[in-house]
Design an enzyme around this catalytic site. Sequence first.
Site, PDB file in Angstrom:
ATOM      1  CG  LEU A 134      38.426  70.126  72.315  1.00 53.45           C
ATOM      2  CD1 LEU A 134      37.763  68.779  72.543  1.00 53.45           C
ATOM      3  CD2 LEU A 134      37.369  71.200  72.080  1.00 53.45           C
ATOM      4  CG  HIS A 135      44.515  71.635  75.290  1.00 53.72           C
ATOM      5  ND1 HIS A 135      45.708  71.172  74.757  1.00 53.72           N
ATOM      6  CD2 HIS A 135      43.813  70.538  75.664  1.00 53.72           C
ATOM      7  CE1 HIS A 135      45.704  69.843  74.795  1.00 53.72           C
ATOM      8  NE2 HIS A 135      44.564  69.446  75.341  1.00 53.72           N
ATOM      9  CG  LEU A 136      39.327  78.552  74.938  1.00 52.22           C
ATOM     10  CD1 LEU A 136      38.131  78.536  73.992  1.00 52.22           C
ATOM     11  CD2 LEU A 136      39.030  79.438  76.107  1.00 52.22           C
ATOM     12  CB  SER A 137      44.015  78.201  78.969  1.00 55.05           C
ATOM     13  OG  SER A 137      43.923  76.793  78.938  1.00 55.05           O
ATOM     14  CG  HIS A 150      47.923  73.738  72.800  1.00 58.27           C
ATOM     15  ND1 HIS A 150      47.704  73.056  73.980  1.00 58.27           N
ATOM     16  CD2 HIS A 150      48.827  74.701  73.092  1.00 58.27           C
ATOM     17  CE1 HIS A 150      48.439  73.577  74.935  1.00 58.27           C
ATOM     18  NE2 HIS A 150      49.129  74.580  74.422  1.00 58.27           N
TER      19      HIS A 150
END
Length: 499
Positions: free
Chosen positions: A422-425, A288
């Site tokens: 910091l939502h790396l998926s 995001h």
Amino acid sequence: MAAPDPVADVIVVGGGSSGCVVASRLSANPDRTVLLIEAGVGSGGPGPLGLLPIGPGSDIVSRYPVELRPGRQATIARGRVLGGSGAVNGGYFIRGTPSDFASWPVAWSYSEVLPYFRKLETDLSGDRRWHGVDGPMPVTRIGRDRMHPVSAAFLEACATEGFGYSADLNDPNAEGAGPVPLNASAGRRISTASAYLEPILDRPNLLVRTGVVARRVEFDGVRAVGVEAEIAGVRRLLRARQVVLCGGAIGTAHLLMHSGIGSAQHLSDLGLPVIADRPGVGRDFGDHPEVTLEYRPHRGVPRDPHTAVLEAVLEADGIEIRPYTAPFSEIIPGADDTAARVGVALMRPDSRGQLTLRSSDPRDPPVVRYRYLASAADRAAMRAGLDLARGLLASAAFGRVAEVADGARSSIGTFENLGTSLHLSGTCRMGSESDHGAVVDERCRVIGVDAVTVADTSVMPAVTSRGPHATAVMIAERVSALIDGDTGPARGAPGSGGV
């Protein structure tokens, strides 16, 4: 000559938000031996919600150089401690929505995952149809009468602008503005290390070792036989019947590629052996993008380290607006950003990133390119979100506690304060075996090899439209249950083996 006995039946690689859950759930079977290895240190215990120990001097994070968009470099931090990033974050614990899971395989529909969301939590303030009351993770919210003045004024501004109020953003039908569900109790962050792992450390069939750096999964043909790890500078093979990877979206993809699972061309170019050609490893990940606007609190607005970094948010048409309660210099020790900020994040972005290896040395960090705001639609959505946020900051309700900074208008057009949530998926997304871009199947088993499972945010087919922490814990719960269904009792107790 017979092969040596395994160190454990199951090795869980990574003691973060997901790994602590998997180790706890799998070791509940006394006939199964479990070894959990974590590169970082032991749990530091519950920390105050208003302080994030991720600054330049922190020894409990890993840092990665990244490219947010061409010409825009940054460094991100991920937890390197039992509990992982969930032990160092702001406590945000909002679930993915039903529409998020509609794009996942049918076996991961909202109706399928809801029992695991309920299982993981104790949430005594929500509707019992949607919430659990006896799970390990406490989920709490700050009441409007106890909120920081900035948070309360933000909610009032949202109401003035016509947005509805949602007392429970984990309700499947929630929208609008409301208090953030927090993995917290009494103003202190509760990680999965605190909630799941610490209460069961005396189990004789569970061994937890920190300071153990996994270098690669070892195979006999296509069957995993253990993990090569570095312990106090010495490489050792830790043998196991099954390996569960919980290194996070960066760590798991990095480890798989160094283990010979990834794009055959990429691995061959680096001189690495190829065990399984899965070009989806590291490809098309989601996150995001966030751009911030500055505000200036009036004199006398208080600040307490136990005040959550983020107490309230607005969810509106794929935009999340986040009024941070203090400047990052007060939230992150060592940070030099003294401005108070409101964040605007795209929660359903078009942009997809790529993670590749820098070299054949597993000690080298991967190359991470986010490709943020590459599409015209993303740029337009971000500008609209920034306009909305600036309007809220300029409202009379918010003006009672703060004023809009002079530069807030100019940053809307240039995205000069672009950062990441910091939502790396999604670096090892799930799908069918016939989907060449999929890395794991619907049971999160790595396609093309045996005895390797992934249980973290890397398996997400698409990043959820809310922060992924609660969903990461749910994934770990559900994958643990799937493993229990796939395997019978195992044998023996974990030998020390110098581990």
